[in-house]
Design a protein around this motif. Structure first.
Motif, PDB file in Angstrom:
ATOM      1  N   GLN A 453       5.232   9.907   7.727  1.00  0.00           N
ATOM      2  CA  GLN A 453       5.838   9.534   9.005  1.00  0.00           C
ATOM      3  C   GLN A 453       4.809   8.862   9.921  1.00  0.00           C
ATOM      4  OE1 GLN A 453       7.255  12.847  11.514  1.00  0.00           O
ATOM      5  NE2 GLN A 453       9.270  11.878  11.500  1.00  0.00           N
ATOM      6  N   LEU A 454       3.604   9.422   9.916  1.00  0.00           N
ATOM      7  CA  LEU A 454       2.505   8.835  10.700  1.00  0.00           C
ATOM      8  C   LEU A 454       2.260   7.389  10.240  1.00  0.00           C
ATOM      9  CD1 LEU A 454      -0.923  10.478  11.485  1.00  0.00           C
ATOM     10  CD2 LEU A 454      -0.855   8.268  10.334  1.00  0.00           C
ATOM     11  N   ARG A 455       2.221   7.164   8.931  1.00  0.00           N
ATOM     12  CA  ARG A 455       1.988   5.807   8.405  1.00  0.00           C
ATOM     13  C   ARG A 455       3.128   4.865   8.807  1.00  0.00           C
ATOM     14  NH1 ARG A 455      -3.220   5.211   6.016  1.00  0.00           N
ATOM     15  NH2 ARG A 455      -3.892   7.352   5.636  1.00  0.00           N
ATOM     16  N   TYR A 456       4.344   5.415   8.832  1.00  0.00           N
ATOM     17  CA  TYR A 456       5.502   4.646   9.293  1.00  0.00           C
ATOM     18  C   TYR A 456       5.325   4.251  10.757  1.00  0.00           C
ATOM     19  CZ  TYR A 456      10.188   4.427  11.497  1.00  0.00           C
ATOM     20  OH  TYR A 456      11.275   4.095  12.266  1.00  0.00           O
ATOM     21  N   TYR A 457       4.862   5.196  11.581  1.00  0.00           N
ATOM     22  CA  TYR A 457       4.665   4.909  13.016  1.00  0.00           C
ATOM     23  C   TYR A 457       3.706   3.728  13.224  1.00  0.00           C
ATOM     24  CZ  TYR A 457       6.729   9.485  14.306  1.00  0.00           C
ATOM     25  OH  TYR A 457       7.557  10.563  14.498  1.00  0.00           O
ATOM     26  N   ILE A 458       2.655   3.669  12.402  1.00  0.00           N
ATOM     27  CA  ILE A 458       1.636   2.639  12.613  1.00  0.00           C
ATOM     28  C   ILE A 458       1.886   1.382  11.760  1.00  0.00           C
ATOM     29  CG2 ILE A 458      -0.087   4.340  13.313  1.00  0.00           C
ATOM     30  CD1 ILE A 458      -1.379   4.098  10.560  1.00  0.00           C
ATOM     31  N   GLY A 459       3.055   1.323  11.110  1.00  0.00           N
ATOM     32  CA  GLY A 459       3.450   0.093  10.414  1.00  0.00           C
ATOM     33  C   GLY A 459       3.005  -0.029   8.985  1.00  0.00           C
ATOM     34  N   GLU A 460       2.468   1.019   8.385  1.00  0.00           N
ATOM     35  CA  GLU A 460       2.055   0.973   6.973  1.00  0.00           C
ATOM     36  C   GLU A 460       3.257   1.409   6.114  1.00  0.00           C
ATOM     37  OE1 GLU A 460      -1.573   3.085   6.296  1.00  0.00           O
ATOM     38  OE2 GLU A 460      -2.703   1.906   7.764  1.00  0.00           O
ATOM     39  N   PHE A 461       4.241   0.548   6.010  1.00  0.00           N
ATOM     40  CA  PHE A 461       5.532   0.904   5.439  1.00  0.00           C
ATOM     41  C   PHE A 461       5.481   1.157   3.922  1.00  0.00           C
ATOM     42  CE2 PHE A 461       6.751  -1.892   9.149  1.00  0.00           C
ATOM     43  CZ  PHE A 461       7.061  -0.812   9.996  1.00  0.00           C
ATOM     44  N   ASP A 462       4.727   0.348   3.193  1.00  0.00           N
ATOM     45  CA  ASP A 462       4.672   0.525   1.737  1.00  0.00           C
ATOM     46  C   ASP A 462       4.029   1.868   1.374  1.00  0.00           C
ATOM     47  OD1 ASP A 462       5.891  -1.889   1.131  1.00  0.00           O
ATOM     48  OD2 ASP A 462       4.006  -3.011   1.245  1.00  0.00           O
ATOM     49  N   TRP A 463       2.953   2.201   2.106  1.00  0.00           N
ATOM     50  CA  TRP A 463       2.264   3.488   1.860  1.00  0.00           C
ATOM     51  C   TRP A 463       3.240   4.640   2.137  1.00  0.00           C
ATOM     52  CZ3 TRP A 463       0.913   8.194   3.650  1.00  0.00           C
ATOM     53  CH2 TRP A 463      -0.222   8.812   3.144  1.00  0.00           C
ATOM     54  N   LEU A 465       6.491   4.581   2.180  1.00  0.00           N
ATOM     55  CA  LEU A 465       7.613   4.570   1.247  1.00  0.00           C
ATOM     56  C   LEU A 465       7.244   5.202  -0.091  1.00  0.00           C
ATOM     57  CD1 LEU A 465      10.530   3.588   1.386  1.00  0.00           C
ATOM     58  CD2 LEU A 465       9.791   1.418   0.411  1.00  0.00           C
ATOM     59  N   SER A 466       6.050   4.960  -0.583  1.00  0.00           N
ATOM     60  CA  SER A 466       5.634   5.520  -1.875  1.00  0.00           C
ATOM     61  C   SER A 466       5.594   7.057  -1.819  1.00  0.00           C
ATOM     62  CB  SER A 466       4.257   4.973  -2.269  1.00  0.00           C
ATOM     63  OG  SER A 466       3.259   5.386  -1.345  1.00  0.00           O
ATOM     64  N   VAL A 467       5.148   7.602  -0.687  1.00  0.00           N
ATOM     65  CA  VAL A 467       5.096   9.070  -0.531  1.00  0.00           C
ATOM     66  C   VAL A 467       6.500   9.647  -0.349  1.00  0.00           C
ATOM     67  CG1 VAL A 467       4.257  10.961   0.924  1.00  0.00           C
ATOM     68  CG2 VAL A 467       2.768   9.002   0.436  1.00  0.00           C
ATOM     69  N   LEU A 468       7.316   8.992   0.479  1.00  0.00           N
ATOM     70  CA  LEU A 468       8.669   9.472   0.765  1.00  0.00           C
ATOM     71  C   LEU A 468       9.532   9.508  -0.491  1.00  0.00           C
ATOM     72  CD1 LEU A 468       9.279   7.569   4.118  1.00  0.00           C
ATOM     73  CD2 LEU A 468       9.036  10.043   3.864  1.00  0.00           C
ATOM     74  N   ASN A 469       9.368   8.529  -1.357  1.00  0.00           N
ATOM     75  CA  ASN A 469      10.156   8.498  -2.590  1.00  0.00           C
ATOM     76  C   ASN A 469       9.850   9.676  -3.509  1.00  0.00           C
ATOM     77  OD1 ASN A 469      11.624   6.230  -1.912  1.00  0.00           O
ATOM     78  ND2 ASN A 469      10.157   4.809  -2.836  1.00  0.00           N
ATOM     79  N   ILE A 470       8.614  10.156  -3.455  1.00  0.00           N
ATOM     80  CA  ILE A 470       8.249  11.351  -4.232  1.00  0.00           C
ATOM     81  C   ILE A 470       8.837  12.595  -3.569  1.00  0.00           C
ATOM     82  CG2 ILE A 470       6.316  12.807  -4.985  1.00  0.00           C
ATOM     83  CD1 ILE A 470       4.633  10.171  -5.098  1.00  0.00           C
ATOM     84  N   LEU A 471       8.791  12.630  -2.227  1.00  0.00           N
ATOM     85  CA  LEU A 471       9.251  13.799  -1.474  1.00  0.00           C
ATOM     86  C   LEU A 471      10.771  13.990  -1.529  1.00  0.00           C
ATOM     87  CD1 LEU A 471       7.064  13.806   1.756  1.00  0.00           C
ATOM     88  CD2 LEU A 471       7.237  15.635   0.074  1.00  0.00           C
ATOM     89  N   LYS A 472      11.500  12.977  -1.956  1.00  0.00           N
ATOM     90  CA  LYS A 472      12.967  13.097  -2.007  1.00  0.00           C
ATOM     91  C   LYS A 472      13.411  14.200  -2.970  1.00  0.00           C
ATOM     92  CE  LYS A 472      13.740   8.631  -2.649  1.00  0.00           C
ATOM     93  NZ  LYS A 472      14.434   7.329  -2.817  1.00  0.00           N
ATOM     94  N   SER A 473      12.517  14.609  -3.871  1.00  0.00           N
ATOM     95  CA  SER A 473      12.840  15.699  -4.799  1.00  0.00           C
ATOM     96  C   SER A 473      12.115  16.997  -4.420  1.00  0.00           C
ATOM     97  CB  SER A 473      12.465  15.305  -6.225  1.00  0.00           C
ATOM     98  OG  SER A 473      11.071  15.016  -6.297  1.00  0.00           O
ATOM     99  N   SER A 491      13.242   1.169   3.541  1.00  0.00           N
ATOM    100  CA  SER A 491      13.571   0.246   2.435  1.00  0.00           C
ATOM    101  C   SER A 491      14.675  -0.735   2.829  1.00  0.00           C
ATOM    102  CB  SER A 491      13.979   1.039   1.188  1.00  0.00           C
ATOM    103  OG  SER A 491      15.070   1.877   1.464  1.00  0.00           O
ATOM    104  N   ASP A 492      15.711  -0.255   3.521  1.00  0.00           N
ATOM    105  CA  ASP A 492      16.810  -1.146   3.915  1.00  0.00           C
ATOM    106  C   ASP A 492      16.327  -2.225   4.877  1.00  0.00           C
ATOM    107  OD1 ASP A 492      18.425   0.358   2.347  1.00  0.00           O
ATOM    108  OD2 ASP A 492      19.653   1.200   3.950  1.00  0.00           O
ATOM    109  N   ASN A 493      15.536  -1.825   5.861  1.00  0.00           N
ATOM    110  CA  ASN A 493      15.077  -2.782   6.868  1.00  0.00           C
ATOM    111  C   ASN A 493      13.974  -3.698   6.346  1.00  0.00           C
ATOM    112  OD1 ASN A 493      16.374  -2.403   9.733  1.00  0.00           O
ATOM    113  ND2 ASN A 493      16.152  -0.342   8.883  1.00  0.00           N
ATOM    114  N   LEU A 494      13.190  -3.216   5.382  1.00  0.00           N
ATOM    115  CA  LEU A 494      12.167  -4.073   4.777  1.00  0.00           C
ATOM    116  C   LEU A 494      12.821  -5.273   4.091  1.00  0.00           C
ATOM    117  CD1 LEU A 494       9.386  -1.870   3.101  1.00  0.00           C
ATOM    118  CD2 LEU A 494       9.075  -3.679   4.795  1.00  0.00           C
TER     119      LEU A 494
END
Length: 623
Positions: A453-463, A465-473, A491-494
């Motif tokens: 979430q912190l990386r999302y706040y500062i605009g590091e979207f790919d980083w 997203l890679s963590v969030l996709n793992i956390l979905k499980s 992902s949708d807005n990217l």
């Protein structure tokens, strides 16, 4: 073909079919023994054949075989099966004649079984007057023997003569020489008759007669509750337990059973009242009250949890659970203030923080009290704008000998504060430390999510997203749900509009920092310059959250409605429904509308993480 010829033909064919296998058997030393074995094999063969005919509903062939088996071996089971075949063939006159002949000539316990079978034939022949007269005479004529009563009652129950089985049990329990009350048998019979009030009453009578049957009774009651479709069993059981407890105040078993029942149906108020009553009488229920308080807290029954902890705090400072009670009470009261009273004043937070400070001085700062110290740091940083003091308190706590879990909790709070004051790299370092040390634990997943979430706040979207996709499980449903939502936002807005995504991320960071005016301006800029169907549901949810925090509940309500009415297929719709339902119930006092939201969520969003919570809330409002 006559009955005898047909039977002989069937048996002959079966013997011919098995001849080859019989020839291959090793001969036995005695010719007499050989004949006995052959007869036994033939009996088993005929049994199997009769059973197959019966299962295939060829009742005439089965009847012939069972009749001959009975003639040859005088075993009552064969006779009973023969009668059953006659009943299926609707040959009631023949069945009645055979049974009356048997009853007249038999002096064993089989006679009573045959009498029950005869009553069953009368039922099938629609002769109810004969049934009642016959069974009452049978009950009246039985010898006063417990085993006889049990056998006949079981036979009555097997033929659905439950009410006559009850009459038999009642008669037996009144016979002094028999010295047996039949409570368990009556309870099971009433249960079969769907008379759950009487079933519960008899289970409780059994418990009163023999406390050693506590676990058996509890298991039987639990079985009944599992099949309660309309709530009638629950209500019957509740009344029976309350009456029994009030009329037997010194019976600890009834009191414990009432607590158990209350926990099964989530009636925490009844459970707590009973636990406190037991503690006042026996002075040994502190641990159970702590356990109950934790369950109530986990189920968002904050007032019950507060009452439980408050009772222990006031009871004695010398109690073994006093420290746990103080910490628990503080935690619940703070959670309640955050969840249900967003209009809490700065003065209240100031007083509450000072109270925690006194509690820490009284009890010391240790592994048990660290949770309330973390709350104090949160109040200082996020409510009273004393960020540096909060950081100082947490850094001092981290020098103590804390458990791995509590050290991680303190680091998480410290990271949250650093992120709040825009010291991003200090925050990400601490989140990473917790993630590494508690990798497979829920708190480790939470730290990983916050770092993403912190990386999302500062605009590091790919980083992110890679963590969030793992956390979905992730094992925690809430973390997995939050990860899924943020992953879809990114992902949708990217794919659609990176500018809108950057502005959404900036607005989210402002919201985290409670800079609501700046957040609203950023969200409005998306609406003006980058309006699109992808970002709108999330944008509306963020604006609703800000309105909610600013206590503009009518605006929040209208915004939540725009999400689940205008974007019903959005991944935000169930979240909007849940938040609007809580807002309508608690802050706008529109309970009917809240129920509609809960019902809609349950019916239309069956896979939602909020379904269980919505179902409990709906039942609470309905009742």
């Amino acid at each position: 073909m006559t009955k005898k010829l047909r039977l002989s033909f069937v048996v002959l064919m079966m013997m011919l079919m098995s001849a080859s296998s019989l020839q291959s058997q090793v001969p036995l030393p005695s010719r007499g023994a050989d004949r006995n074995q052959s007869a036994q094999s033939q009996r088993q063969l005929n049994e199997r054949l009769a059973r197959n005919f019966f299962n295939d509903k060829e009742y005439d062939k089965a009847a012939d075989l069972y009749q001959q088996l009975y003639i040859d071996y005088r075993y009552y089971h064969y006779f009973s099966q023969y009668i059953e075949c006659l009943v299926f063939l609707e040959n009631y006159d023949e069945a009645e004649k055979e049974l009356k002949s048997f009853i007249k000539n038999d002096n064993t316990t089989n006679k009573w079984k045959a009498q029950v079978n005869l009553a069953f034939v009368y039922v099938k022949n629609n002769d109810s007057e004969k049934v009642d007269k016959y069974l009452k005479r049978l009950i009246n004529d039985l010898p006063e023997d417990r085993n006889v009563y049990m056998q006949v009652a079981n036979m009555l129950r097997s033929k659905d003569f439950d009410e006559y089985a009850i009459l038999l049990y009642d008669k037996g329990s009144a016979i002094q020489e028999m010295n047996y009350n039949f409570y368990m048998e009556k309870a099971l019979t009433y249960q079969n008759m769907m008379n759950f009030e009487k079933a519960t009453e008899n289970y409780l009578l059994q418990l009163e007669a023999d406390p050693n049957d506590y676990d058996v009774v509890k298991t039987r009651l639990s079985f009944m509750l599992r099949y309660d479709v309309d709530g009638s069993i629950t209500e019957d059981m509740r009344l029976a337990l309350l009456n029994k407890t009030h009329s037997n105040p010194d019976n600890e078993m009834f009191a414990e059973l009432l607590v158990w029942y209350a926990l099964q149906v989530k009636d925490y108020e009844v459970a707590l009242n009973q636990e406190i009553a037991l503690d006042r009488r026996f002075d040994d229920r502190e641990y159970d009250i702590i356990y109950l308080a934790k369950i109530a807290y986990d189920n968002e029954q904050y007032d019950i949890a507060i009452s439980a902890y408050d009772y222990l705090v006031k009871k004695s400072k010398e109690g073994a659970d006093y420290e746990d009670a103080v910490v628990g009470l503080t935690e619940v009261q703070y959670t309640k203030s955050e969840m249900l009273h967003r209009d809490v004043s700065t003065e209240w937070y100031s007083d509450f923080g000072q109270r925690i400070e006194k509690e820490c001085l009284e009890l010391g700062i240790n592994d048990k009290t660290i949770p309330i110290l973390i709350i104090r740091a949160e109040i200082l940083a996020f409510k009273l704008d004393e960020v540096e003091k909060a950081i100082e308190i947490l850094n001092q706590a981290l020098t103590l000998n804390l458990s791995k879990y509590n050290k991680s909790k303190a680091k998480m709070q410290l990271a949250d504060i650093y992120l709040f004051k825009e010291e991003v790299w200090e925050a990400t370092l601490l989140y990473s430390q917790v993630d590494k040390s508690m990798k497979e634990e829920p708190i480790g997943h939470e730290a990983r999510f916050k770092n993403a979430q912190l990386r999302y706040y500062i605009g590091e979207f790919d980083w992110a997203l890679s963590v969030l996709n793992i956390l979905k499980s992730a094992t925690s449903k809430l973390i997995a749900n939050d990860a899924m939502t943020l992953s879809l936002v990114i992902s949708d807005n990217l794919e659609y509009d990176t500018i809108a995504l950057q502005r959404l991320a900036k607005a989210d960071y402002y919201i985290y920092q409670k800079k609501y005016e700046l957040a609203n301006q950023m969200l409005d800029s998306i609406n003006i310059y980058n309006p699109n169907e992808v970002s709108m549901p999330y944008l509306l949810m963020r604006k609703a959250y800000i309105a909610d925090e600013n206590q503009d509940y009518n605006l929040a309500d209208s915004l939540y409605k725009r999400v689940y009415q205008g974007y019903a297929d959005s991944y935000m719709a169930d979240d909007a429904l849940m938040k609007d339902a809580i807002l309508l119930e608690i802050f706008l006092d529109k309970k009917e509308e809240a129920m509609e939201c809960y019902a809609k969520l349950i019916d239309e969003y069956t896979a939602s993480v909020y379904v269980a919570q919505a179902r409990n809330a709906y039942r609470r409002l309905r009742d």
